[in-house]
Design an enzyme around this catalytic site. Structure first.
Site, short mmCIF file in Angstrom:
data_model
loop_
_atom_site.label_atom_id
_atom_site.label_comp_id
_atom_site.label_asym_id
_atom_site.label_seq_id
_atom_site.Cartn_x
_atom_site.Cartn_y
_atom_site.Cartn_z
CG ASP A 170 -0.26 0.30 2.45
OD1 ASP A 170 1.01 0.27 2.41
OD2 ASP A 170 -0.91 0.39 3.43
CE1 TYR A 264 9.04 0.81 4.63
CE2 TYR A 264 7.50 1.51 3.29
CZ TYR A 264 7.87 1.09 4.23
OH TYR A 264 6.84 0.70 5.36
P1 NAD Z 1 -0.96 -6.95 13.90
O1 NAD Z 1 -0.02 -7.94 14.83
O2 NAD Z 1 -2.06 -6.24 14.54
O3 NAD Z 1 -2.05 -8.27 13.21
C1 NAD Z 1 -1.54 -9.39 12.58
C2 NAD Z 1 -2.21 -10.69 13.12
O4 NAD Z 1 -1.73 -11.70 12.59
C3 NAD Z 1 -2.17 -10.77 14.53
O5 NAD Z 1 -3.41 -11.04 15.29
C4 NAD Z 1 -1.44 -12.19 14.83
O6 NAD Z 1 -1.75 -13.04 15.72
C5 NAD Z 1 -1.85 -12.80 13.44
N1 NAD Z 1 -0.87 -14.00 12.92
C6 NAD Z 1 0.49 -14.03 13.20
N2 NAD Z 1 0.79 -15.26 12.68
C7 NAD Z 1 -0.32 -15.88 12.26
C8 NAD Z 1 -0.14 -16.99 11.70
N3 NAD Z 1 0.73 -18.00 11.51
N4 NAD Z 1 -1.77 -17.26 11.02
C9 NAD Z 1 -2.56 -16.87 11.30
N5 NAD Z 1 -2.62 -15.43 12.00
C10 NAD Z 1 -1.15 -15.20 12.29
O7 NAD Z 1 -0.33 -6.56 12.65
P2 NAD Z 1 -0.62 -5.11 12.00
O8 NAD Z 1 0.20 -3.99 12.04
O9 NAD Z 1 -2.17 -4.97 11.82
O10 NAD Z 1 -0.09 -5.51 10.26
C11 NAD Z 1 -0.50 -6.84 9.79
C12 NAD Z 1 0.15 -7.06 8.36
O11 NAD Z 1 0.07 -6.30 7.47
C13 NAD Z 1 1.74 -7.11 8.89
O12 NAD Z 1 2.41 -8.06 8.23
C14 NAD Z 1 2.22 -5.76 8.16
O13 NAD Z 1 3.44 -5.54 7.74
C15 NAD Z 1 1.15 -5.74 7.11
N6 NAD Z 1 0.93 -4.67 6.26
C16 NAD Z 1 1.19 -4.34 4.90
C17 NAD Z 1 1.04 -3.56 4.25
C18 NAD Z 1 1.76 -3.54 2.84
O14 NAD Z 1 1.73 -2.29 2.31
N7 NAD Z 1 1.86 -4.68 2.32
C19 NAD Z 1 0.49 -2.41 4.73
C20 NAD Z 1 0.00 -2.39 6.03
C21 NAD Z 1 0.19 -3.45 6.78
C1 G6P Z 2 3.61 1.19 4.86
C2 G6P Z 2 4.09 -0.21 4.08
C3 G6P Z 2 3.67 -1.65 4.92
C4 G6P Z 2 4.03 -1.26 6.38
C5 G6P Z 2 3.27 -0.20 6.80
C6 G6P Z 2 3.99 0.06 8.30
O1 G6P Z 2 2.16 1.21 4.52
O2 G6P Z 2 3.64 -0.21 2.63
O3 G6P Z 2 4.30 -2.44 4.09
O4 G6P Z 2 3.52 -2.41 6.86
O5 G6P Z 2 3.78 1.24 6.16
O6 G6P Z 2 3.23 1.05 9.03
P1 G6P Z 2 3.18 1.11 10.50
O7 G6P Z 2 2.11 2.38 10.89
O8 G6P Z 2 2.85 -0.42 11.09
O9 G6P Z 2 4.38 1.48 10.92
MN MN Z 3 4.28 -2.41 2.00
#
Ligand code: NAD
Ligand code: G6P
Ligand code: MN
Length: 441
Positions: A170, A264
């Protein structure tokens, strides 16, 4: 109109309530019959799930909602898996950030040694999600935004080459939202872009309006002065530390004024600056635990306690509507142009065809069709070759259970000054990640 069944993997995520509100908001273009939450942490998920149940009952009672920690229940009768798991949760993110910082190296969720450690934790569980999906709903698609997306994508390319997983990020969405504001446009959807790179490691080469007019000059003159800082920002990246990152983009931009950079890149091009401006005792993980996590869980508990959302505002995570864009592209063959993390396969002519690159794709019913990028300049090519080698070495290390490959990966990261420092960081990360990483030889 067909209605879809969706499971959100990582149901206990801080982003889940906002994404559910977004799915409700977008229901007319992406109708859902069933929505399930799946997580491996029962207690954490339950708080989010019980509040979500109330949200759905109040807003779209026709959606059949449930939550579970049982893979069979979660993955049976599903059309789309939306995955945002964080393996090791914030406790491990905190260590990913703090351990490298002790040695004067960037401590970041997805970049440098911290991102490598997170990658080693994430590969197995993401592969597990694919396997559950293929076992219980073989026709489904997995839309993955679990991090570190670059390493996860390389691992799934190698280990599950034929699976229907799409990796997406994102960050470009957030930056394009800001670009639209800089230009005085209503939406990022008014932009037509060309972009290339790796995940969290890329550059925009063209930005035009729908009539084909070049918008780069106006954007560049803003970025030169203010980076991507703009009134109103974007809804996802709001904390002051994010503002610093958006401002720093003006220095990143100066390293190649022909393009506009992903934020980044600051971790690779200005690691000394980043370390100087980091607090070794209080990193982004602490900010998120004290901020977003606390806020989301407290809000959910309030909703559960009073049995309704009356007087409680639950934000719609409209920025996450790119996930619906992706799902509808697959479901209805919309042929939307989206940035996805896909095998290069010749799209960047002078770059490793097996690299997972982030480039524009036309998304159809059968999946993404990447657009041709052509040749890239030496500066970007050099940086990307180094970084893609790091990502591939991490996956090698995971598959071969190789300490040596992981040491090479950390040594090769542009954020790390020497093999000595790489080894010190690796040894401490290894201790911290016991039980999460494969046992290394
Ligand atoms: P969070 O810790 O609040 O939520 C993650 C959840 O995943 C937790 O509830 C945890 O228990 C669960 N989990 C962990 N291992 C698991 C497994 N093996 N099977 C099932 N569930 C499992 O984290 P968050 O800050 O809400 O972020 C969630 C994810 O989204 C992270 O990987 C973050 O980096 C990612 N993210 C990616 C983008 C992107 O641009 N690609 C953007 C925002 C967040
Ligand atoms: C951006 C990136 C994600 C990352 C997030 C972290 O959205 O694209 O990959 O997980 O930032 O945000 P946070 O608020 O958890 O630092
Ligand atoms: Mn990302």
């Amino acid at each position: 109109m067909k209605k879809f069944s969706v499971v959100i993997a990582g149901g206990g995520s801080t982003f889940t309530p906002g994404i559910i509100m977004m799915l409700i908001e977008n229901y007319d273009r992406f109708p859902i019959r069933k929505l399930k939450l799946y997580d491996n942490d029962k207690e954490r998920q339950e708080i989010i799930a019980k509040a979500s149940e109330i949200l759905i009952k109040e807003n779209k009672p026709e959606i059949e909602f449930s939550y579970t920690t049982d893979p069979q229940e979660a993955f049976t009768d599903v059309d789309f898996v939306m995955a945002h798991i964080r393996v090791g949760k914030y406790a491990m993110r905190e260590l990913d950030e703090k351990i490298p910082l002790k040695y004067g190296v960037v401590g970041q969720e997805t970049c440098g040694p911290g991102g490598i450690a997170y990658g080693m934790r994430s590969i197995g569980p993401v592969i597990e999600l694919i396997d559950y999906m293929e076992k219980y709903s073989p026709n489904a698609w997995l839309l993955n935004y679990s991090n570190p997306a670059a390493i996860v994508a390389e691992a799934t390319r190698r280990l599950r080459p034929n699976s229907k997983i799409l990796n997406i990020c994102d960050m470009p969405i957030g930056i394009e939202t800001r670009m639209a504001k800089i230009l005085g446009l209503n939406s990022r959807k008014e932009l037509d872009v060309m972009y290339y790179g790796l995940n969290h490691f890329g550059w925009w080469t063209e930005i035009r309006d729908k009539e084909g007019n070049d918008l780069m000059p106006k954007l560049k003159s803003h970025v030169e002065k203010y980076g991507y800082v703009v009134e109103g920002g974007d809804s996802q990246h709001v904390d002051p530390s994010w503002n610093d990152t958006f401002l720093k983009a003006r220095d990143v931009y100066k390293t190649d004024p022909d393009t506009l950079p992903n934020t980044y890149l600051k971790y690779y091009l200005f690691p000394d600056y980043v370390v100087q401006h980091s607090n070794k005792e209080y990193t982004r993980a602490n900010e998120v635990m004290d901020g977003r996590e606390k806020y989301v869980f407290e809000t959910c508990k309030k909703v559960i306690e009073q049995g309704s959302t009356k007087g409680i505002h639950v934000e719609i995570d409209e920025h996450a509507s790119y996930i619906v864009d992706l799902a509808t592209a697959i479901a209805y063959n919309t042929k939307e142009k989206m940035l996805l993390i896909v095998p290069n396969n010749g799209a960047i002519i002078n770059f490793d065809p097996t690299a997972m690159v982030e480039i524009p794709c036309i998304v159809e019913k059968t999946g993404p069709r990447p657009l041709v990028i052509g040749e890239i300049p030496r500066f970007q090519k050099g940086l990307m070759e180094q970084q893609v080698a790091v990502e591939k070495l991490v996956v090698d290390a995971w598959i071969e259970k190789s300490y040596h490959k992981l040491w090479q990966a950390i040594t090769l990261s542009k954020t790390v000054p020497s093999a000595t420092v790489a080894k010190q960081i690796l040894d401490e990360l290894l201790e911290a990640n016991r039980g999460y990483w494969p046992e290394l030889k």
